[in-house]
Design a protein around this motif. Sequence first.
Motif, PDB file in Angstrom:
ATOM      1  N   GLN A  81      -2.834  -3.861   8.664  1.00 36.17           N
ATOM      2  CA  GLN A  81      -3.658  -3.292   7.581  1.00 36.17           C
ATOM      3  C   GLN A  81      -2.979  -3.120   6.211  1.00 36.17           C
ATOM      4  O   GLN A  81      -1.775  -2.766   6.175  1.00 36.17           O
ATOM      5  CB  GLN A  81      -4.302  -1.988   8.125  1.00 36.17           C
ATOM      6  N   HIS A  82      -3.497  -3.513   5.265  1.00 34.46           N
ATOM      7  CA  HIS A  82      -3.093  -3.304   3.771  1.00 34.46           C
ATOM      8  C   HIS A  82      -3.871  -2.075   3.169  1.00 34.46           C
ATOM      9  O   HIS A  82      -5.256  -2.559   2.906  1.00 34.46           O
ATOM     10  CB  HIS A  82      -3.066  -4.769   3.093  1.00 34.46           C
ATOM     11  N   LEU A  83      -3.351  -1.297   2.907  1.00 36.12           N
ATOM     12  CA  LEU A  83      -4.098   0.051   2.389  1.00 36.12           C
ATOM     13  C   LEU A  83      -3.826   0.071   0.867  1.00 36.12           C
ATOM     14  O   LEU A  83      -2.812  -0.561   0.222  1.00 36.12           O
ATOM     15  CB  LEU A  83      -3.707   1.264   3.140  1.00 36.12           C
ATOM     16  N   ARG A  84      -4.376   0.793  -0.009  1.00 33.99           N
ATOM     17  CA  ARG A  84      -4.186   1.369  -1.343  1.00 33.99           C
ATOM     18  C   ARG A  84      -2.848   1.988  -1.507  1.00 33.99           C
ATOM     19  O   ARG A  84      -2.468   2.748  -0.497  1.00 33.99           O
ATOM     20  CB  ARG A  84      -5.345   1.972  -1.872  1.00 33.99           C
ATOM     21  N   ARG A  85      -2.293   1.977  -2.530  1.00 37.62           N
ATOM     22  CA  ARG A  85      -0.924   2.556  -2.507  1.00 37.62           C
ATOM     23  C   ARG A  85      -1.051   4.245  -2.442  1.00 37.62           C
ATOM     24  O   ARG A  85      -0.238   4.777  -2.030  1.00 37.62           O
ATOM     25  CB  ARG A  85      -0.365   2.181  -4.084  1.00 37.62           C
ATOM     26  N   GLU A  86      -2.338   4.759  -2.996  1.00 35.59           N
ATOM     27  CA  GLU A  86      -2.084   6.191  -2.951  1.00 35.59           C
ATOM     28  C   GLU A  86      -2.526   6.453  -1.698  1.00 35.59           C
ATOM     29  O   GLU A  86      -2.934   7.923  -1.394  1.00 35.59           O
ATOM     30  CB  GLU A  86      -3.275   6.629  -4.131  1.00 35.59           C
ATOM     31  N   THR A  87      -3.038   5.733  -0.525  1.00 30.80           N
ATOM     32  CA  THR A  87      -3.566   6.300   0.695  1.00 30.80           C
ATOM     33  C   THR A  87      -2.279   6.335   1.629  1.00 30.80           C
ATOM     34  O   THR A  87      -1.271   5.571   1.542  1.00 30.80           O
ATOM     35  CB  THR A  87      -4.323   5.176   1.373  1.00 30.80           C
ATOM     36  N   ASN A  88      -2.413   7.555   2.560  1.00 35.55           N
ATOM     37  CA  ASN A  88      -1.020   7.657   3.524  1.00 35.55           C
ATOM     38  C   ASN A  88       0.218   7.838   2.462  1.00 35.55           C
ATOM     39  O   ASN A  88       1.227   7.508   2.795  1.00 35.55           O
ATOM     40  CB  ASN A  88      -0.988   6.510   4.303  1.00 35.55           C
ATOM     41  N   LEU A  89       0.123   8.542   1.451  1.00 40.75           N
ATOM     42  CA  LEU A  89       1.337   8.955   0.826  1.00 40.75           C
ATOM     43  C   LEU A  89       1.327  10.439   0.395  1.00 40.75           C
ATOM     44  O   LEU A  89       0.173  11.032   0.045  1.00 40.75           O
ATOM     45  CB  LEU A  89       1.156   8.281  -0.754  1.00 40.75           C
ATOM     46  N   LEU A  90       2.642  10.951   0.531  1.00 37.47           N
ATOM     47  CA  LEU A  90       2.680  12.490   0.269  1.00 37.47           C
ATOM     48  C   LEU A  90       4.092  12.554  -0.602  1.00 37.47           C
ATOM     49  O   LEU A  90       5.019  11.742  -0.123  1.00 37.47           O
ATOM     50  CB  LEU A  90       3.362  13.232   1.361  1.00 37.47           C
TER      51      LEU A  90
END
Length: 265
Positions: A81-90
């Motif tokens: 899966q390719h997600l947006r850069r801001e997804t799953n980011l802390l």
Amino acid sequence: MTETAASTDRPAPETPEPAPQPHPWAELGPEEFHLLRLAPLPADRVTGLRPRPLRFVQLGRAERHSQVQSLLRLSIQLPGQHLRRETNLLEVWADHRSKEVRFGPDAGLLIEPANRGLGRFLLAQGIAWARQRWTHYKVEGGVLGIKDALSDEARARRDHVLRAQGFTVDYPDPLQSKALYGAERVGELQPEWNREKVQVVGLLDAGAMLEQAHATLLEQEGQIRKLEERIALYKREDGTLRFTITCLIAFALFQAGILIWIATR
């Protein structure tokens, strides 16, 4: 002289202001990787999710330090899966001048897949990293918009996660259109998460799991082979029985025909 004086009275052309330079750590990518195991979960009656199977995801980690700031960046990658850069980011930023720690990104913590314990896990990892170094630093608060949780159940789950980690969540307006979160000190935050939902898998543990899965696969292949042999044997016996029954029927018909012929003579 007049022309010279007029030329000196002209305003000097304004020099354009230089464009703001991005932070040198803005494009920092993960440098360490860890395997995470997401436990299988039953269907969620609130979100309508079907039974959630066992999954493995990758945790990416990178950190930088300077005399002014420190940064921890955590990200979750999903296989296939390719997600947006801001997804799953802390991101956890520590400002050593003001002695404050900020949890980001500013757009909020967007987690995919949802409701698998990953949000709380990421917060716990960031809190543990900050507590190891700057327990006396202040925590920079922020605003939780209504878009972060569109339903009462989603808002309740979000607030529960933040409060479980030690953050305070307050609603300044009666409509609860937005909430304020924060904490006094880093030492007040809790680096705990639901370890039954999310587990960090080491290399040796991952290798042992693969070996066990391979052994289980071989065992199942052996069982399937034995079942196929039994089925083939049953098919042969079934064919033999069918032939025997056919012969008995033919013999019975032949005898019946003879008896009828004798009786009619």
